[in-house]
Enzyme design. Structure first.
Site, PDB file in Angstrom:
ATOM      1  N   ASP A  70      -0.128  52.624   3.806  1.00 29.28           N
ATOM      2  CA  ASP A  70      -0.438  53.693   4.758  1.00 29.28           C
ATOM      3  C   ASP A  70       0.475  53.636   5.980  1.00 29.28           C
ATOM      4  O   ASP A  70       0.678  54.663   6.645  1.00 29.28           O
ATOM      5  CB  ASP A  70      -1.893  53.589   5.236  1.00 29.28           C
ATOM      6  CG  ASP A  70      -2.888  53.941   4.147  1.00 29.28           C
ATOM      7  OD1 ASP A  70      -2.524  54.686   3.225  1.00 29.28           O
ATOM      8  OD2 ASP A  70      -4.037  53.471   4.225  1.00 29.28           O
ATOM      9  N   VAL A 101      -9.315  50.925   1.486  1.00 32.18           N
ATOM     10  CA  VAL A 101      -9.481  52.296   1.006  1.00 32.18           C
ATOM     11  C   VAL A 101      -8.579  53.247   1.785  1.00 32.18           C
ATOM     12  O   VAL A 101      -8.648  53.320   3.011  1.00 32.18           O
ATOM     13  CB  VAL A 101     -10.944  52.758   1.118  1.00 32.18           C
ATOM     14  CG1 VAL A 101     -11.108  54.131   0.470  1.00 32.18           C
ATOM     15  CG2 VAL A 101     -11.889  51.743   0.489  1.00 32.18           C
ATOM     16  N   SER A 102      -7.746  53.981   1.075  1.00 28.29           N
ATOM     17  CA  SER A 102      -6.787  54.897   1.680  1.00 28.29           C
ATOM     18  C   SER A 102      -7.149  56.345   1.371  1.00 28.29           C
ATOM     19  O   SER A 102      -7.631  56.646   0.279  1.00 28.29           O
ATOM     20  CB  SER A 102      -5.380  54.607   1.150  1.00 28.29           C
ATOM     21  OG  SER A 102      -4.465  55.614   1.537  1.00 28.29           O
ATOM     22  N   PRO A 103      -6.871  57.267   2.319  1.00 26.80           N
ATOM     23  CA  PRO A 103      -7.054  58.691   2.034  1.00 26.80           C
ATOM     24  C   PRO A 103      -5.829  59.330   1.389  1.00 26.80           C
ATOM     25  O   PRO A 103      -5.870  60.507   1.026  1.00 26.80           O
ATOM     26  CB  PRO A 103      -7.271  59.277   3.432  1.00 26.80           C
ATOM     27  CG  PRO A 103      -6.373  58.451   4.304  1.00 26.80           C
ATOM     28  CD  PRO A 103      -6.440  57.046   3.721  1.00 26.80           C
TER      29      PRO A 103
END
Length: 688
Positions: free
Chosen positions: A376, A268-270
């Site tokens: 990321d 999960v990436s922001p």
């Protein structure tokens, strides 16, 4: 809407104060200069100042003032390490006997990639930090213990309530190709967990006491070019929440303590704009995250105009949503406080699959796609995600010089092509964990799973569902809530589903115990779930090593500091301007400085922004823990030991007009290694 709020008020009024709760917070900010940052494994990412300080936030829960307790600690570091947990427990036992042990203390890292590293006892994670950094470990251990001490001495009657909601504007899946391999993906409406779970604590007068939220998103809003210490999006969300209830207090001050904790954030990436090829603006290859065959150009970003702006946005999204859940929490927590903990040798766990086949986990190994990094923070040397072939001749030669994997190891990890066979690498000491802790904390109907790594979205869902089902089958009734506390108690890399593992993207290549890692964890957590449901004891398991005495370090020492002839430490090198406009100006001032590693200023600050009140007293309005400030440090001459400290203050639109000044605090070391504090102060200036 009105009926819902009236119902919430009725519930609050009718719930008895059934728990004793203590909260505490303490500074754990590491060396602000000269130390490699933990997370991206980028040797060039060296700390050179502070944007946000790091904090340990401790929460203690008990049924009564004399009953057994559980402790949840949220720390603004990349992850909890085995040596960190062991040293904390050793200190707690010296203070409180058997009140706090490895069994009932859970320490969870938020996973910021912008904090100093070197707090390990395993070689793999110390390579880029040039080995062990005692200062990094000590400040975190000290701060965790101090936060627990504060919570211990602040225990009071409290009511606990929970709330759950779906936050959809703070995360994306960075490995959707791997996620799509899961046959159960159709059971869910998204390829990331949007669920935020909030635990609300209020005292006997219904005053806010503390809050913990669990939400899955990487703390990689700040990218691998950043050199300023930062608690990233979760750390800033915690500060925003605390400051909203600790009215008028500076960051890190006040009685209310809030932790935005990590969960199953493995994939999960922001960076919600998603990955693109930064050289062409075109989409990256979907399966391998490459651009024209190279991974270095495929980078995810957003949602802001730069990494700082993106950090703010993702933090605010968590803060606002978490605060709404906190304010509206109406589900009362009731029931016993309990805990179960066991150590497991993850290199040889036997598991029986649903079809009756017996499989086992493997000694640790990293795959080729591990070196590719993620969108990321891409790796180097043209590795790529999704490499499940036979590897590459050159890198196989390099690998074999370190340790050549045997036939059994290769077959055990299939289809992972092994890049680093770290399980049998023991020079100068162990390269990765073999023995890991599994842990469940129970607070009424809430069950917190302390997991020693990064579970992917689907891996976390399967673990939670299995544990909940096991609890129900063994007599636990009511509205059971199961949350995952990620990167807890030690770190053993990633945990993907077998299907995700099969395509060997970064997360699968970093699942170090082989394709059946997840099913092994589910089995071991189910054992704890049965025991906690039935009140049974559990096998303690094999003791993990404590290799603190074996640690090596190549980090250069701070030899001495000096200033140019005719100058003094703390003297202004470049002063402020006479006046600034609030809302769109940045104040910048530089001082002749000493090395920040001469003193971490724990519980203090390297800077203050001060406002001159009407009675001519100076009031501190910002410190180096404030979002609006930045403390930067750089050597101007490593040979002579000369350096500069620069303070920057972005003047918010809410700043009072009037007279201000900036102070810098530090320590300098002479050739005899005597450390002396100093202070510098800017000229006064006006904010218009």
């Amino acid at each position: 809407m009105a009926i819902r709020y009236l119902l919430a008020i009725f519930v609050l009024a009718s719930v008895s104060e059934s728990y004793y709760v203590g909260v505490g917070r303490y500074d754990i900010t590491g060396p602000a200069a000269g130390i490699n940052m933990m997370g991206y494994a980028n040797p060039s990412q060296i700390s050179n100042g502070i944007h946000l300080r790091q904090w340990s936030r401790a929460f203690i829960f008990a049924e009564s003032s004399s009953s057994e307790r559980v402790v949840f600690v949220n720390i603004d570091v990349c992850m909890t390490t085995q040596i960190m947990k062991l040293e904390v427990v050793k200190r707690l036992k010296a203070l409180y006997g058997t009140t706090y042990t490895e069994d009932n203390v859970c320490i969870s890292g938020i996973h910021t990639h912008s904090g100093p590293g070197g707090y390990w006892q395993y070689v793999l994670y110390e390579v880029t930090s040039l080995g062990f950094v005692k200062q990094s470990l000590d400040v975190v251990v000290d701060g965790i213990v101090e936060s627990i001490k504060l919570a211990h001495h602040n225990m009071k009657q409290a009511t606990l309530l929970t709330s759950v909601g779906s936050l959809t504007n703070a995360s994306i899946n960075r490995s959707p190709y791997a996620y799509e391999q899961n046959p159960d993906k159709g059971n869910y409406d998204a390829n990331v967990d949007h669920t935020m779970f909030v635990l609300k604590m209020i005292d006997s007068s219904k005053n806010p006491l503390g809050m913990i939220s669990w939400f899955a998103v990487h703390c990689t809003s700040m990218n691998n070019t950043n050199g300023l210490i930062s608690a990233d999006n979760k750390g800033y969300a915690s500060l925003l929440t605390e400051m909203s209830y600790n009215k008028g207090q500076l960051p890190g001050q006040g009685e209310f303590v809030a932790a935005h904790s990590q969960s199953n954030e493995g994939d999960v990436s922001p960076n919600t704009k998603g990955p693109i090829c930064i050289d062409t603006g075109k989409p990256c290859d979907y399966k391998t995250s490459t651009c024209n065959g190279r991974n270095e150009k495929c980078i995810a970003s957003g949602p802001g105009k730069d990494m700082v702006d993106s950090t703010r946005i993702i933090a605010e999204n968590q803060y606002y949503f978490g605060k709404t859940l906190f304010e509206n929490a109406s589900n009362p927590v009731s029931g016993p406080v309990d805990f179960k903990h066991s150590y497991v040798d993850m290199t040889k766990v036997m598991v029986k699959l649903e079809n009756g086949t017996e499989v086992k986990t493997c000694p640790p190994a990293m795959g080729y796609s591990f070196a590719a990094g993620t969108v990321d923070g891409p790796g180097a040397f043209n590795f790529e995600q999704g490499d499940n072939g036979t590897g590459h001749t050159f890198w196989n030669i390099v690998r074999n010089r370190l340790h050549k994997p045997g036939k059994d190891q290769i077959e055990c990890h299939h289809p992972k092509p092994i890049l680093l066979d770290i399980g049998d690498m023991t020079v100068p000491y162990q390269w990765a964990a073999a023995i890991v802790p599994v842990q469940i904390l129970r607070i009424g109907q809430l069950f917190i799973l302390g997991v020693p790594g990064e579970f992917s979205t689907m891996a976390g869902r399967r673990l939670r569902d299995n544990v909940k089902k096991t609890l129900q089958q063994n007599g636990v009734t009511g509205d059971i809530e199961v949350v995952i506390a990620g990167l807890a108690n030690t770190y053993a890399d990633y945990i993907t589903t077998p299907e995700e593992y099969s395509v060997q993207r970064y997360e699968g290549a970093s699942t170090i115990y082989g394709p059946y890692t997840l099913v092994a964890y589910i089995q071991e957590f189910n054992k704890l779930a049965v025991a906690i449901a039935k009140g049974q004891s559990v096998d303690k398991g094999p003791e993990p090593p404590n290799d603190l005495s074996k640690q090596w370090s190549l980090v250069p020492r701070v030899l001495y500091d000096s200033v140019p002839i005719g100058k003094k430490f703390g003297e202004v090198e470049k002063d402020v301007k006479p006046s600034y406009a609030r809302g769109n100006s940045t104040v910048v001032v530089s001082f002749y400085a000493g090395h920040p590693r001469n003193g971490l200023m724990t519980g203090k600050t390297f800077l203050t922004v001060e406002y001159k009140s009407t009675n001519s007293d100076w009031k501190v309005v910002h410190t180096d823990a404030s979002w609006e400030t930045r403390f930067r440090w750089k050597h101007t001459s490593e040979i002579t030991g000369e350096s500069l400290a620069t303070v920057e203050w972005d003047i918010p639109s809410s700043a009072l007009t009037g007279t201000y000044r900036i102070q810098h605090f530090g320590n300098h070391k002479n050739v005899l290694e005597k450390i002396t504090p100093y202070t510098g102060v800017s000229s006064q200036f006006q904010v218009m």
